[in-house]
Design a protein around this motif. Structure first.
Motif, mmCIF file in Angstrom:
data_model
loop_
_atom_site.group_PDB
_atom_site.id
_atom_site.type_symbol
_atom_site.label_atom_id
_atom_site.label_comp_id
_atom_site.label_asym_id
_atom_site.label_seq_id
_atom_site.Cartn_x
_atom_site.Cartn_y
_atom_site.Cartn_z
ATOM 1 N N THR A 1 48.466 55.270 33.483
ATOM 2 C CA THR A 1 47.859 54.138 32.788
ATOM 3 C C THR A 1 47.800 52.911 33.694
ATOM 4 N N ILE A 2 46.713 52.138 33.566
ATOM 5 C CA ILE A 2 46.613 50.874 34.310
ATOM 6 C C ILE A 2 47.792 49.992 33.899
ATOM 7 N N PRO A 3 48.557 49.460 34.839
ATOM 8 C CA PRO A 3 49.767 48.680 34.504
ATOM 9 C C PRO A 3 49.451 47.480 33.602
ATOM 10 N N PHE A 4 50.439 47.167 32.737
ATOM 11 C CA PHE A 4 50.318 45.987 31.877
ATOM 12 C C PHE A 4 51.628 45.211 31.952
ATOM 13 N N ASP A 5 51.543 43.927 32.225
ATOM 14 C CA ASP A 5 52.720 43.075 32.397
ATOM 15 C C ASP A 5 53.109 42.442 31.063
ATOM 16 N N TRP A 6 54.225 42.938 30.469
ATOM 17 C CA TRP A 6 54.691 42.392 29.194
ATOM 18 C C TRP A 6 55.461 41.081 29.373
ATOM 19 N N ASN A 7 55.656 40.672 30.636
ATOM 20 C CA ASN A 7 56.304 39.387 30.899
ATOM 21 C C ASN A 7 55.282 38.287 31.193
ATOM 22 N N ALA B 1 43.648 44.150 33.631
ATOM 23 C CA ALA B 1 43.072 45.249 34.410
ATOM 24 C C ALA B 1 41.981 44.731 35.347
ATOM 25 N N PHE B 2 41.175 43.757 34.880
ATOM 26 C CA PHE B 2 40.125 43.181 35.719
ATOM 27 C C PHE B 2 40.742 42.534 36.958
ATOM 28 N N HIS B 3 41.850 41.795 36.780
ATOM 29 C CA HIS B 3 42.530 41.152 37.911
ATOM 30 C C HIS B 3 43.022 42.186 38.914
ATOM 31 N N ILE B 4 43.511 43.325 38.417
ATOM 32 C CA ILE B 4 44.020 44.366 39.312
ATOM 33 C C ILE B 4 42.899 44.931 40.185
ATOM 34 N N PHE B 5 41.727 45.177 39.594
ATOM 35 C CA PHE B 5 40.625 45.782 40.352
ATOM 36 C C PHE B 5 39.815 44.753 41.144
ATOM 37 N N ASP B 6 39.934 43.488 40.782
ATOM 38 C CA ASP B 6 39.239 42.429 41.531
ATOM 39 C C ASP B 6 40.086 42.064 42.743
ATOM 40 N N THR B 7 40.103 42.958 43.733
ATOM 41 C CA THR B 7 41.020 42.813 44.872
ATOM 42 C C THR B 7 40.693 41.611 45.756
ATOM 43 N N ASP B 8 39.401 41.299 45.903
ATOM 44 C CA ASP B 8 39.059 40.159 46.762
ATOM 45 C C ASP B 8 38.921 38.853 45.979
ATOM 46 N N LYS B 9 39.219 38.899 44.670
ATOM 47 C CA LYS B 9 39.255 37.707 43.816
ATOM 48 C C LYS B 9 37.941 36.911 43.822
ATOM 49 N N ASP B 10 36.813 37.646 43.808
ATOM 50 C CA ASP B 10 35.529 36.957 43.755
ATOM 51 C C ASP B 10 34.918 36.991 42.353
ATOM 52 N N GLY B 11 35.667 37.533 41.366
ATOM 53 C CA GLY B 11 35.188 37.572 39.992
ATOM 54 C C GLY B 11 34.271 38.737 39.685
ATOM 55 N N TYR B 12 34.261 39.770 40.542
ATOM 56 C CA TYR B 12 33.429 40.947 40.332
ATOM 57 C C TYR B 12 34.239 42.218 40.583
ATOM 58 N N ILE B 13 33.888 43.276 39.849
ATOM 59 C CA ILE B 13 34.492 44.593 40.080
ATOM 60 C C ILE B 13 33.383 45.643 40.128
ATOM 61 N N GLU B 14 33.716 46.822 40.644
ATOM 62 C CA GLU B 14 32.754 47.906 40.731
ATOM 63 C C GLU B 14 32.511 48.518 39.341
ATOM 64 N N PRO B 15 31.309 49.059 39.110
ATOM 65 C CA PRO B 15 31.027 49.698 37.813
ATOM 66 C C PRO B 15 32.010 50.804 37.462
ATOM 67 N N GLU B 16 32.468 51.566 38.474
ATOM 68 C CA GLU B 16 33.417 52.644 38.213
ATOM 69 C C GLU B 16 34.750 52.099 37.712
ATOM 70 N N ASP B 17 35.156 50.940 38.230
ATOM 71 C CA ASP B 17 36.410 50.320 37.785
ATOM 72 C C ASP B 17 36.285 49.830 36.344
ATOM 73 N N PHE B 18 35.128 49.239 36.042
ATOM 74 C CA PHE B 18 34.898 48.796 34.660
ATOM 75 C C PHE B 18 34.939 49.994 33.712
ATOM 76 N N GLN B 19 34.335 51.090 34.125
ATOM 77 C CA GLN B 19 34.319 52.286 33.287
ATOM 78 C C GLN B 19 35.739 52.776 33.031
ATOM 79 N N ARG B 20 36.583 52.754 34.047
ATOM 80 C CA ARG B 20 37.969 53.197 33.855
ATOM 81 C C ARG B 20 38.724 52.265 32.907
ATOM 82 N N ILE B 21 38.481 50.962 33.027
ATOM 83 C CA ILE B 21 39.158 49.997 32.153
ATOM 84 C C ILE B 21 38.828 50.279 30.689
ATOM 85 N N ILE B 22 37.543 50.456 30.395
ATOM 86 C CA ILE B 22 37.130 50.678 29.000
ATOM 87 C C ILE B 22 37.600 52.039 28.508
ATOM 88 N N MET B 23 37.569 53.051 29.360
ATOM 89 C CA MET B 23 38.021 54.386 28.959
ATOM 90 C C MET B 23 39.503 54.370 28.583
#
Length: 697
Positions: A134-140, A177-199
């Protein structure tokens, strides 16, 4: 005294009353329970419990059946692996609460039944039961601390706090999850990453059509990546599915053709919602996914159903392709065969209804038809020997000379023949119109004329033999009165005497009459219904309106084709002694014009209008009424392919599944917002849910 003391004690301290069990509750328990050999007490195991709340017949495409075992943790109040009749009754009573879904989720984590959840216990249960990948989630995180307090000031979570936290959990999971996949911090992610987040966060709530096309979200804007604004807008749309459903229903009902544009949607949203709830980007996303198969921009309820109905399944989900190419080809072949069989049965259904409607229409106006035939056959050049002055005089003399039954001379072959005649005409017109019509039912007017003309031409194979037998039967009563010793002939005698070739005498004139008649009639009828009476997908006409439209459309069609009908009648009637014999269509037309003048071509015209106009009105009105009363079996189930019971969604009926199953399923949807893998067997233990007691041991 004891009773009084008990009453006082209960009034002061309260009492626990077990819910009264219904007959249905007891029956369900008895059907799934087993008996303890030692004590004789009946109980249900986890497997039996799942069988009781999750029938095999339901749809488990989104939420797997084994995940329903989570709920056993709530029903098993004593945590001994079995539930009694009272436990089952208590659980069903819980399901009947208006907020059952949230309370069930709360009780899953409140294992001790104290009414609050300790944060540490909640986090341990979450970590123990979530998926390994599972994509990590920070409960703190700061968001979680707003509900449970910061690390130094943790507090127990109450039911209202817990349910409100779950309400916003999905959005926070998507944000992290968006922050995790937005590695270069430009506010964009790949379509495949978005698909995994929603799935991982919303798969259990979305349709296959939506899930399979998530990667196309990048197409609503320039570039090949997906922005956080896109993700947020998408989440807002799926979160407000019920409101979107309502807006679409209202907007499509107001549309003349049942389709709407993006502008129509936003305008209707502005009318329904107190504020402008949906942004332009959210509307773009909704119309993008709904319009993947309909790029015209005008979408119907069926297009939106593939997005809004989470139970909508793709062909792949239903098994096509899962067993390999061979299985897929076989399924396609079966589907094609079923489609052919369905089309044949549908045509047979239309044919049968058209036959009944045609016979009804013909019978209602047959006396007028008989008068029309006798008027057309009357030779105008025989001075002093004209039998009838006009149509009314003709009707009077028929009744006087032959009795009321005389008005129905030859009706039997008419009814026998008119059934296939009208059925062929109606069926062919429907088929050709359907072929040339677009998705909204609109058709180019030349195609309307073609459909009507083809329908009229196809019917002649039945019309001509019917007409020639009917006409000779209609005329012989007149001959019997004017010529002594003439024997009345039956329909079978006429058929045998004429032979196969003779039955098609005057067929060219019949074609000349029926093709233009239908080419005029059917387009006129459909335009009157749509343009004058306002028929649409949302407005159905009544019988009076259908009759009126049919009658009006029949007037010009009947009168303008009267010359062809006069020629056909003269060719098909057996000439008497001293009368001109007609040998061909051209010779007949020339002779009638020469001997009787131009007006002779319109003999019986008013009677033809009086007959054809109401006849086709009765026939088409009867046909449409019969279609509503006796629909094609299975037609009411047509629509998006779904499994099990459909949820309330656009264009679909409300769920008919048992309420315990529906409530249990909805509770699981909320629980799975925490993690998609809750309830799935964990290896190596094989358990679907690990409680705190199992962790501590």
């Amino acid at each position: 005294m004891a009773t009084a003391k008990t009453a006082i004690k209960e009034s002061l301290l309260g009492t626990t009353v077990e819910p009264e069990l219904s007959t249905q509750t007891k029956a369900t328990f008895d059907r799934n329970a087993r008996q303890d050999e030692a004590t004789g007490e009946k109980y249900m195991t986890e497997e039996a419990f799942v069988n009781a709340i999750a029938p095999d017949s339901e749809d488990y495409h989104k939420i797997k059946r084994e995940q329903y075992a989570i709920l056993f943790q709530i029903a098993d109040r004593r945590k001994n692996g079995r539930i009694t009749l009272q436990d089952w009754g208590t659980f069903e009573n819980l399901l009947s609460k208006p907020d059952a879904e949230y309370e069930i989720a709360f009780r899953l984590f409140d294992e001790n039944g104290t009414g609050t959840i300790k944060y540490d216990d909640f986090q341990r249960l979450y970590n123990q039961n979530k998926g390994t990948d599972t994509i990590p989630f920070d409960w703190n995180c700061e968001w979680a601390s707003l509900y449970v307090g910061s690390r130094r000031h943790r507090h127990d979570i109450t039911y209202p706090q817990f349910s409100q936290m779950l309400r916003g959990l999905q959005g926070e999971r998507i944000r992290q999850a968006f922050h995790i996949f937005d590695t270069d911090k430009d506010g964009y992610i790949e379509p495949e990453d978005f698909q995994r987040i929603i799935m991982e966060t919303a798969k259990h709530k979305l349709s296959d059509h939506l899930l399979e096309n998530l990667h196309t979200l990048c197409n609503i804007s320039t570039g090949s990546k997906i922005s956080y604004a896109n993700v947020r807008a998408f989440q807002n749309v799926i979160r407000e599915m019920d409101l979107v459903d309502l807006i679409i229903r209202n907007a499509t009902q107001k549309s003349e053709d049942g389709t709407i544009t993006r502008t129509d949607f936003l305008n209707e949203a502005a009318r329904i919602t107190r504020f402008s709830l949906f942004t332009p980007m959210e509307a773009d996303i909704l119309f993008h996914f709904a319009g993947l198969d309909a790029p015209s921009g005008r979408l119907s309820i069926t297009d939106f159903a593939k997005v809004l109905d989470s139970s909508w399944q793709s062909a792949y989900a239903l098994g096509i392709g899962a067993a390999g190419a061979a299985s897929g080809a076989a399924d396609k072949a079966i589907s094609k065969t079923r489609s052919i069989i369905h089309n044949v049965l549908e045509s047979a259904h239309h044919f049968a209804l058209g036959s009944i409607a045609g016979a009804f229409g013909a019978f209602m106006v047959y006396p007028i038809d008989l008068v029309k035939t006798r008027m057309q056959n009357q030779r105008g050049n025989r001075v002093g020997q004209m039998m009838y002055k006009n149509s009314i005089d003709c009707a009077k003399k028929v009744i006087s000379n032959e009795g009321p039954k005389g008005l129905y001379s030859g009706v039997l072959p008419q009814l026998v023949g008119v059934a296939p005649e009208k059925a062929i005409k109606l069926t062919v017109n429907d088929l050709i119109r359907g072929h040339f019509s677009d998705e909204t039912g609109k058709i180019w007017w030349p195609h309307e004329i073609l459909a009507g003309g083809a329908a009229g031409g196809c019917q002649v194979m039945f019309t001509n033999p019917l007409e020639i037998v009917k006409i000779r039967l209609q005329i012989q009563g007149e001959v019997a009165k004017s010529v002594e010793g003439v024997e009345r002939r039956s329909a079978m005698w006429i058929v045998k005497n004429l032979g196969l070739v003779g039955l098609y005498k005057g067929a060219s004139a019949c074609l000349l009459r029926d093709i233009p008649f239908s080419a005029i009639y059917f387009p006129s009828y459909n335009h009157l219904k749509r343009d004058f009476f306002g028929e649409s997908q949302t407005k159905k006409l009544g019988i009076v309106q259908l009759l009126t439209a049919g009658a009006i459309a029949g007037m010009p069609a009947a009168y303008l084709t009267t010359p062809c009908d006069v020629i056909k009648t003269r060719l098909q009637v057996e000439a008497r002694k001293g009368e001109t014999k007609y040998t061909s269509l051209r010779q007949c037309a020339r002779t009638v014009y020469k001997e009787e003048g131009f007006r002779a071509f319109f003999k019986g015209g008013p009677a033809r209008v009086l007959r054809s106009s109401p006849q086709f009105g009765f026939t088409l009105a009867g046909y449409e009424v019969l279609q509503k009363m006796l629909p094609m079996p299975g037609s009411e189930r047509e629509g998006p392919s779904i499994g099990g019971h459909a949820e309330p969604a656009v264009g679909l009926q409300e769920a008919k599944a048992p309420l315990p199953y529906l409530r249990s399923r909805n509770a699981l949807k909320i629980i799975l917002d925490l993690d998609e893998n809750f309830g799935r067997p964990k290896f190596p233990t094989g358990k679907g849910w690990v409680p705190l007691s199992g962790m501590r041991s």
